[in-house]
Scaffold this motif. Structure first.
Motif, short mmCIF file in Angstrom:
data_model
loop_
_atom_site.label_atom_id
_atom_site.label_comp_id
_atom_site.label_asym_id
_atom_site.label_seq_id
_atom_site.Cartn_x
_atom_site.Cartn_y
_atom_site.Cartn_z
N ALA A 28 0.84 -1.20 0.00
CA ALA A 28 0.00 0.00 0.00
C ALA A 28 0.87 1.25 0.00
CB ALA A 28 -0.92 -0.01 1.21
N ILE A 29 1.93 1.21 0.79
CA ILE A 29 2.81 2.38 0.87
C ILE A 29 3.47 2.64 -0.48
CG2 ILE A 29 4.93 3.30 1.93
CD1 ILE A 29 3.96 1.81 4.53
N ALA A 30 3.90 1.58 -1.14
CA ALA A 30 4.52 1.74 -2.46
C ALA A 30 3.51 2.36 -3.43
CB ALA A 30 5.00 0.39 -2.97
N ARG A 31 2.28 1.88 -3.34
CA ARG A 31 1.22 2.40 -4.23
C ARG A 31 0.97 3.89 -3.92
NH1 ARG A 31 -1.03 3.39 -8.50
NH2 ARG A 31 -3.27 3.71 -8.55
N LEU A 32 0.88 4.22 -2.62
CA LEU A 32 0.62 5.61 -2.23
C LEU A 32 1.79 6.50 -2.65
CD1 LEU A 32 -0.90 4.89 1.30
CD2 LEU A 32 -2.11 5.96 -0.63
N ASP A 33 2.98 5.98 -2.53
CA ASP A 33 4.17 6.71 -2.95
C ASP A 33 4.04 7.10 -4.42
OD1 ASP A 33 6.44 7.81 -1.97
OD2 ASP A 33 7.57 5.94 -1.82
N ALA A 34 3.60 6.15 -5.24
CA ALA A 34 3.45 6.41 -6.67
C ALA A 34 2.36 7.45 -6.91
CB ALA A 34 3.12 5.12 -7.40
N LEU A 35 1.30 7.40 -6.09
CA LEU A 35 0.19 8.34 -6.27
C LEU A 35 0.55 9.76 -5.82
CD1 LEU A 35 -2.82 6.20 -4.92
CD2 LEU A 35 -2.46 6.92 -7.29
N CYS A 36 1.53 9.86 -4.90
CA CYS A 36 1.79 11.16 -4.25
C CYS A 36 3.03 11.86 -4.77
CB CYS A 36 1.84 11.00 -2.75
SG CYS A 36 0.28 10.41 -2.08
N ASP A 37 3.63 11.35 -5.80
CA ASP A 37 4.65 12.10 -6.52
C ASP A 37 5.78 12.62 -5.65
OD1 ASP A 37 5.75 13.11 -8.80
OD2 ASP A 37 4.76 15.06 -8.61
N GLY A 38 6.32 11.76 -4.83
CA GLY A 38 7.53 12.14 -4.12
C GLY A 38 7.35 12.96 -2.86
N ILE A 39 6.11 13.31 -2.51
CA ILE A 39 5.90 14.02 -1.24
C ILE A 39 6.23 13.05 -0.10
CG2 ILE A 39 4.19 15.08 0.29
CD1 ILE A 39 4.52 16.88 -2.01
N PRO A 40 7.07 13.46 0.85
CA PRO A 40 7.42 12.53 1.93
C PRO A 40 6.24 12.24 2.86
CG PRO A 40 8.41 14.70 2.29
CD PRO A 40 7.77 14.74 0.94
N PHE A 41 6.25 11.06 3.45
CA PHE A 41 5.20 10.66 4.38
C PHE A 41 5.70 10.77 5.82
CE2 PHE A 41 3.84 7.67 0.79
CZ PHE A 41 2.87 8.55 0.33
N SER A 42 4.77 10.88 6.75
CA SER A 42 5.13 10.90 8.17
C SER A 42 4.10 10.13 8.98
CB SER A 42 5.21 12.34 8.68
OG SER A 42 3.94 12.96 8.58
N ASN A 43 4.54 9.60 10.12
CA ASN A 43 3.61 8.98 11.07
C ASN A 43 4.10 9.21 12.50
OD1 ASN A 43 5.80 7.27 11.27
ND2 ASN A 43 4.78 5.47 10.42
N GLY A 44 4.92 10.27 12.67
CA GLY A 44 5.56 10.50 13.96
C GLY A 44 4.60 10.74 15.11
N TYR A 45 3.55 11.52 14.88
CA TYR A 45 2.62 11.80 15.98
C TYR A 45 2.08 10.51 16.59
CZ TYR A 45 2.22 16.88 15.34
OH TYR A 45 2.46 18.23 15.31
N PHE A 46 1.65 9.60 15.71
CA PHE A 46 1.06 8.36 16.21
C PHE A 46 2.06 7.58 17.04
CE2 PHE A 46 -0.54 3.96 15.84
CZ PHE A 46 -1.85 4.17 16.28
N HIS A 47 3.34 7.68 16.66
CA HIS A 47 4.37 6.92 17.38
C HIS A 47 4.97 7.70 18.54
CE1 HIS A 47 4.30 3.41 14.81
NE2 HIS A 47 4.09 4.23 13.79
N GLY A 48 4.36 8.82 18.89
CA GLY A 48 4.78 9.55 20.08
C GLY A 48 6.07 10.32 19.92
N ILE A 49 6.48 10.57 18.69
CA ILE A 49 7.67 11.39 18.46
C ILE A 49 7.24 12.64 17.69
CG2 ILE A 49 9.27 9.45 18.54
CD1 ILE A 49 9.30 9.55 15.42
N GLU A 50 8.20 13.42 17.20
CA GLU A 50 7.85 14.61 16.44
C GLU A 50 6.98 14.21 15.25
OE1 GLU A 50 10.89 13.55 17.04
OE2 GLU A 50 11.89 13.13 15.14
N GLY A 51 5.99 15.07 14.98
CA GLY A 51 5.01 14.73 13.95
C GLY A 51 5.63 14.43 12.60
N VAL A 52 6.71 15.13 12.29
CA VAL A 52 7.35 14.97 10.99
C VAL A 52 8.06 13.62 10.86
CG1 VAL A 52 9.53 16.06 11.72
CG2 VAL A 52 8.85 16.16 9.31
#
Lengths: 330, 225, 302
Positions: free
Chosen positions: C268-292
């Protein structure tokens, strides 16, 4: 409407600052416990229970009130520090608590109905409906207005609400609606709402590169100062960034709010109290700012022009603004 | 470490005094520093409690106009202050370095001047763990330290004459400081201006490079499958 | 039960026809269950969307979507307050409150509380439930631990944003206008120039934030593809997708398959990567670190 003398509400990060504020003419001092329950949870700052008790004695002897800020948002599954702060405030006899979280407002109203409740700027109540909500549901008696309104809007607002308003008149300036800003945690993981800090010092690095000073927050460069420039906090919203090919202080210049010359307008707008920001600042700042505003408030009340007061030396970037109180700021 | 470039090259009376102090070995100062710490611990224990949020910090205080630096270990049980000669390497594990002209540092310690104001005007710098530096500043500011009063309290009956002597010295120092400020402006300002122009040119160049970097990265991303 | 998908409101100033066509396509093709519509960021944009709103709602409803009206995030003027009151007064559609003014106006009847309302703990969640909230979309800042605890309280349906730029701040000041040396009152609607937000780079040329008029968002797109299973186990009932200027139908399909357990997170991430044209992803907030921050499969290997 009778014009009452404006109440001067002043910051105290330490007992020494509390005494400086009271001695310089504060009508009320606001402060917080030394933990994550308030929005100035900075290292080396704030009060333990014993210091608060001493501070209360000192202030009350000299006729000043003490307001306790418990204005961060309790953590899920861990309400203890926040409810205990409210309980201790009631037990020690503070004159009011300053709250932001709806759940905590609810707790305070039910558990300590006689403890006076103010609504923190962190609650971002910027319109009559929201303010009436907090007044109706939790018996809030005073609202600290978010720094998003013009003087005209404040005057209009005061006609539609049954509670007192308190407005910021000097010091650091949030340019985002307070309590609704996660810029700090995006870069550092720590936010005003959850940890009581914004752009925390623990994540700040100053790097000297020749005659230039670079400030970094987390992994990001927030600003870079030439030797001739005055520096500022590496607060995200006072940083220098590049947008559309142009380098600028897009959000806000490093500057401090100062509306000492607008006190008559604020009186006319029906404001009850004036707030000086800066619990993280030294007692020299507190003494200087409070003394200047003491005189200005007394003059305004007597109908004497306030006159120019130079507070430049204690302002951020050594610059001042009237912020949102003037519409063109938007 | 030879970070000696400072925005306001200090030419204060302390600097002049510093030249006189140069041959003085730090070891000679140690008894006085030890006394100062014991005094601080007795009269202002709150300083050390306020620092408890930082895990075992070690500060290097660098009065830029003295040929000396100080290492402060604010251990609540046994706080220590020791002097280092300019060429002595600082010990391992310094948490934060606080730099500024000595008079500014004394003003800061006594709460006469706001630390942020000093910082905004670039007279004070904090290097290393900024959180620890801020904690120290807040702790000291909260303590209501008064060097003269604190020292006098230790002197006992000799207080009154000593107070007069210190008062005179304080006044002289102030006047001297004003005179030196004028001199410094005359000597240093032209040199500063030149550095200024170079810095601005350098900054323009860096912005250009940063812009190119971004454009290039975009292209790279776009061509990535 | 597999979580439902919510499409959050479009935060950006898209041309009205484009805005309308976007929702038409969502109605026709996107496997989302709930769609929030309405202007959240700037009341000055509202008049342009109003004429399109009825046909958009109709099309979405015809496609079986639950349509929710989202309210303004920052209410400062009488006119803005009246606008929100009007939305809250109608009873045809559920409303998502984005300010405590709207929470107040909706008291006593079923409604949704949006992610721009501060809900950090059980006390506030309990109050809102008693006030009539049936679903609360949680603030993006919350770490997994808090999300789990709130879900465990079992008071109302809970939603978490799993895709798109994270709204980080709202202001009285318009930064789009300021970037062109304009004031908000005479802004010339320059925010329309950036349908996915205006990049804000650091002095080192590193993209950092994204500006949308008075709103500031993360430059990164939040992507909790790898956390969908965990969210569902916690009892999160709705997953929110924030519309970006990318193929949102493709994004919605991706998360639908994830929620149904029909696709691996890595894929799914690979697919989303292709859909989002190189914009970086983040999930830091959920993991309790900096949001970025980016943890797990999102970590970029240089």
């Amino acid at each position: 409407m009778t014009t009452q003398k404006l109440e001067l509400v002043c910051p105290a990060g330490t007992p020494a600052a509390l005494r400086a504020a009271v001695d310089s003419g504060a009508d009320a001092v606001y402060l917080g416990f030394r933990d994550e329950t308030n929005a100035r949870n900075f290292p080396g700052l704030n009060f333990n229970r014993e210091e608060l008790a001493d501070g209360l004695r000192y202030a009350h002897q000299k006729g000043a009130k003490v307001l306790l800020a418990i204005n961060s948002f309790p953590e899920a599954g861990n309400p203890g520090p926040w409810t205990k702060a409210v309980d201790d405030a009631a037990r020690l006899g503070v004159d009011a608590v300053i709250l932001a979280d709806v759940g905590l407002c609810d707790y305070a109203a039910r558990t300590h109905p006689d403890l006076r409740r103010h609504l923190s700027v962190q609650a971002s109540a910027s319109n009559p409906e929201a303010i009436n909500f907090y007044a109706r549901e939790f018996g809030v008696r005073r609202v600290v207005l978010p720094r998003v309104l013009t003087v005209a809007e404040i005057a209009d607002l005061n006609k539609s609400i049954p509670v007192e308003t308190e407005v910021f008149v000097f010091g650091g300036l949030c340019v985002m609606a307070e309590g609704r800003c996660a810029l700090s945690s995006y870069a550092t993981g720590k936010s005003p709402n959850m940890t009581g800090v914004c752009s925390p010092a623990s994540h700040v690095r100053y790097v000297e590169e020749g005659d230039r000073l670079t400030s970094r927050l987390g992994e990001f460069t927030i600003n870079r100062f030439d030797s001739s420039e005055n520096a500022g906090y590496p607060t995200l919203c006072k940083g220098r960034f590049v947008a559309a090919g142009k380098t600028s202080y897009l959000f806000e210049d490093p500057t401090s709010l100062n509306v000492i010359d607008m006190l008559p307008d604020l009186m006319a707008a029906g404001v009850t109290a004036l707030k000086i920001e800066g619990r993280q600042r030294g007692r020299a700042y507190v003494a200087q700012a409070v003394a200047a505003f003491r005189e200005a408030v007394d003059r305004a009340a007597a109908g004497i022009p306030v006159g120019r007061v130079d507070l430049t030396s204690i302002t951020e970037g050594r610059r001042q603004t009237a912020g949102s109180y003037e519409k063109a700021w938007r | 470490m030879s970070n000696t470039s400072h925005t306001t090259p200090p030419l204060t009376p302390v600097l002049i005094a510093g030249f006189a102090m140069r041959p003085l070995p730090p070891a000679l100062l140690q008894p006085f520093l030890g006394l100062a710490m014991r005094l601080l611990q007795r009269r202002h224990p709150g300083v050390f409690e306020r620092l408890s949020s930082v895990d075992a910090p070690l500060f290097l205080v660098d009065p830029v106009d003295l040929p000396l630096r100080f290492v402060l270990d604010p251990d609540p049980a046994m706080p220590r202050l020791s002097a280092l000669a300019e060429d002595d390497p600082p010990p391992e594990g310094i948490t934060a370095i606080i730099r500024g002209p000595l008079l500014a540092l004394i003003d800061l310690m006594e709460g006469r001047i706001d630390g942020d104001a000093l910082f905004f005007s670039r007279q004070l710098t904090i290097e290393g763990d900024t959180g620890a530096g801020v904690a120290l500043r807040n702790a000291v500011d909260g303590a209501e330290i008064d060097l003269v009063e604190d020292v006098l309290s230790a002197l006992g009956p000799a207080r009154a004459p000593a107070r007069r002597a210190l008062g005179v010295a304080g006044g002289l120092l102030d006047r001297f400081a004003r005179d030196m400020e004028t001199l410094r402006g005359a000597v240093v300002a032209p040199a500063m201006q030149k550095a200024e122009t170079q810095a601005a040119a350098l900054r323009r160049l860096e912005e250009k490079v940063a812009g190119l970097d971004k454009a290039q990265r975009r292209q790279r991303r776009a061509s990535t499958p | 039960m597999a979580a439902r998908l919510t499409l959050g409101p479009v935060f950006y100033n898209w041309a009205p026809e484009r805005w309308r066509d976007f929702y038409f396509r969502i109605a026709d093709e996107a496997p989302v269950d709930v769609v929030c519509v309405g202007e959240v960021v700037c009341s000055k944009r509202q008049p342009f969307l109003d004429p399109m709103l009825p046909e958009v709602i109709e099309r979405l409803q015809a496609a079986g979507k639950e349509v929710v009206l989202a309210t303004l995030a920052l209410i400062m003027t009488r006119r803005e307050e009246e606008g929100v009151r009007e939305v809250c007064r109608q009873t045809d559609l559920p409303v998502e409150a984005n300010d405590f003014a709207a929470v107040s106006m909706l008291a006593g009847r079923p409604h949704v509380v949006g992610p721009l309302v501060n809900v950090y703990n059980e006390g506030t969640l309990g109050y809102l439930a008693r006030n009539g909230a049936t679903r609360v979309s949680l603030p993006g800042e919350l770490p997994a631990r808090s999300v789990g605890r709130l879900a465990a309280a079992g008071l109302v349906d809970l939603e978490v944003q799993v895709f798109g730029r994270m709204p980080l701040a709202i202001s009285a000041r318009c930064y789009h206008a300021r970037s062109r040396n304009l004031h908000k009152d005479s802004c010339q609607y320059v925010c329309a120039d950036d349908p996915d937000g205006m990049d804000l780079d650091t002095l080192d040329g590193e993209p950092f934030l994204s500006v949308n008029g008075t709103q500031t968002l993360s430059y990164t797109y939040v992507n909790l593809a790898a956390e969908v299973a965990e969210l569902q186990e916690m009892g999160i009932t709705h997953l929110r997708l924030a519309p970006q200027d990318v193929d949102m139908v493709g994004v919605a399909r991706c998360f639908r398959e994830l929620a149904d357990g029909a696709r691996e997170a890595g894929q799914a991430i690979a697919r989303l990567d292709a859909l989002c044209d190189g914009i970086p992803f983040s999930n830091g907030y959920f993991h309790g670190i900096e949001g970025v921050g980016a943890k797990g499969p999102l970590e970029v290997v240089e």
